[in-house]
Design an enzyme around this catalytic site. Structure first.
Site, PDB file in Angstrom:
ATOM      1  N   GLU A 177      -5.397  -4.883  11.092  1.00 59.66           N
ATOM      2  CA  GLU A 177      -4.046  -4.050  10.972  1.00 59.66           C
ATOM      3  C   GLU A 177      -4.004  -3.336  12.223  1.00 59.66           C
ATOM      4  OE1 GLU A 177      -2.297  -3.450   6.793  1.00 59.66           O
ATOM      5  OE2 GLU A 177      -3.667  -1.873   6.945  1.00 59.66           O
ATOM      6  N   HIS A 201      -9.180   1.156   4.597  1.00 56.96           N
ATOM      7  CA  HIS A 201      -7.929   1.085   5.912  1.00 56.96           C
ATOM      8  C   HIS A 201      -8.213   2.324   6.513  1.00 56.96           C
ATOM      9  CE1 HIS A 201      -3.672   2.520   6.765  1.00 56.96           C
ATOM     10  NE2 HIS A 201      -3.588   1.195   6.338  1.00 56.96           N
ATOM     11  N   GLU A 238      -6.778   4.650   8.138  1.00 57.20           N
ATOM     12  CA  GLU A 238      -6.375   6.303   7.947  1.00 57.20           C
ATOM     13  C   GLU A 238      -7.359   6.450   7.300  1.00 57.20           C
ATOM     14  OE1 GLU A 238      -2.480   5.211   5.412  1.00 57.20           O
ATOM     15  OE2 GLU A 238      -1.565   4.925   7.623  1.00 57.20           O
ATOM     16  N   GLY A 251       2.275   2.161  10.523  1.00 56.64           N
ATOM     17  CA  GLY A 251       3.583   3.736  10.299  1.00 56.64           C
ATOM     18  C   GLY A 251       3.752   3.537  11.995  1.00 56.64           C
ATOM     19  N   ASN A 258       0.911  -1.043   0.151  1.00 56.61           N
ATOM     20  CA  ASN A 258       0.380   0.095   0.065  1.00 56.61           C
ATOM     21  C   ASN A 258       0.837   1.085   0.344  1.00 56.61           C
ATOM     22  OD1 ASN A 258      -1.905   1.899   0.775  1.00 56.61           O
ATOM     23  ND2 ASN A 258      -2.373   1.342   2.379  1.00 56.61           N
ATOM     24  N   LYS A 287       0.267   4.506  -0.531  1.00 62.91           N
ATOM     25  CA  LYS A 287      -0.641   5.215   0.324  1.00 62.91           C
ATOM     26  C   LYS A 287      -0.186   6.858  -0.587  1.00 62.91           C
ATOM     27  CE  LYS A 287      -0.085   3.228   4.955  1.00 62.91           C
ATOM     28  NZ  LYS A 287       0.366   3.376   6.050  1.00 62.91           N
ATOM     29  N   SER A 346       3.408  -2.762  10.346  1.00 63.19           N
ATOM     30  CA  SER A 346       4.911  -2.246  10.197  1.00 63.19           C
ATOM     31  C   SER A 346       5.557  -3.743  10.514  1.00 63.19           C
ATOM     32  CB  SER A 346       5.012  -2.002  11.325  1.00 63.19           C
ATOM     33  OG  SER A 346       5.100  -0.151  11.644  1.00 63.19           O
TER      34      SER A 346
END
Ligand code: PGA
Length: 257
Positions: A169, A97, A99, A175, A9, A11, A215
């Site tokens: 996730e 996701h 985010e 991240g 991904n 991003k 991560s």
């Protein structure tokens, strides 16, 4: 046997020219070491899809979009439709996701609409779920993933689920460099398989592909990929360097043996 998958991904990273450079480097490496038991997916930003697609022809790499809008088309300024990303060469789309859940307040209703629309447009879905740190500390991890699976995938048929991959996730691992331990990730993955059987029909859990994300890096991938219920990874940071992404594909190949 479920096939392993390593998905990247990107991003909001890489212009068209940067995307072309990264993909050219990746395809060269993959040609030298073609994976035999790992599916590889990359999800560039929408602006790069059409330029990346021709570079993937004849390679084992498939392409996904990072997001689609929940309506087929029309007056939705700034949005990108399922049909558009499909026409640009995407075979998959990420949905939900963390985010997007956090910054764009995507609700289960919106997520459910997006998943159904993606499937109706013959896009496969990588559906992301996971708890925040606060939720984990309050021991709510299982409640959160249960709710996300139940509501986001509401009314999907067994046929639909063949085209859905779930990526667990944990938000606190995305991240942050704080990866879930293989045991923590395995526990949730095993639980997801159980709830899939309970929500849909028995046997659903063991058929579906479940990825871990958060991560995952070349130095911690082996332990995660060795877990019986982890079928691969959804990779953020480490997919932006062809070398690291290739190392993850190799780790997946090694774990499949
Ligand atoms: P990360 O991102 O690997 O940088 O933690 C994973 C993701 O957001 O899918």
């Amino acid at each position: 046997m479920r096939k392993k998958i390593i998905a990247g991904n990107w991003k909001m990273n890489n212009t068209v020219s940067e995307a072309v450079k990264l993909v050219s480097s990746l395809t060269k490496k993959i040609e030298k070491n073609p994976p035999s038991s790992t599916g590889v997916i990359i999800c560039p930003p929408a602006t790069a899809l059409a330029s990346v697609a021709p570079l993937l022809k004849g390679t084992p790499i498939e392409m996904g979009a990072q997001n689609i809008f929940w309506e087929e088309g029309g007056a939705y300024t700034g949005e990108v439709s399922a049909k558009m990303v499909k026409n640009a060469g995407a075979k998959y789309t990420l949905v939900a996701h963390s985010e997007r859940r956090t910054y764009f307040k995507e609700s289960p209703t919106v997520i459910n609409k997006k998943i159904k629309l993606a499937l109706a447009n013959k896009l496969k879905v990588i559906h992301c779920i996971g708890e925040t740190l606060e939720e984990r500390e309050q021991k709510l991890t299982k409640d959160i993933v249960l709710n996300q699976v139940e509501w986001d995938l509401k009314d999907l048929t067994p046929q639909d689920l063949k085209n859905v991959i779930i990526a667990y996730e944990p938000v606190w691992a995305i991240g942050t460099g704080k990866v879930a331990t293989p045991e923590q990730a395995q526990e949730v993955h095993g639980f997801i398989r159980e709830i899939l059987d309970a929500i849909f029909e028995p046997g659903t859990g063991k058929k579906m592909t479940l990825l871990y994300g958060g991560s995952m890096k070349p130095d911690n991938a082996a332990g995660l990929l060795a877990q019986p219920d982890i079928d691969g990874g959804l990779i953020g940071g480490a997919c932006l360097k062809a070398d690291d992404f290739m190392k993850l594909i190799k780790a997946s190949e090694a774990a499949s043996k």
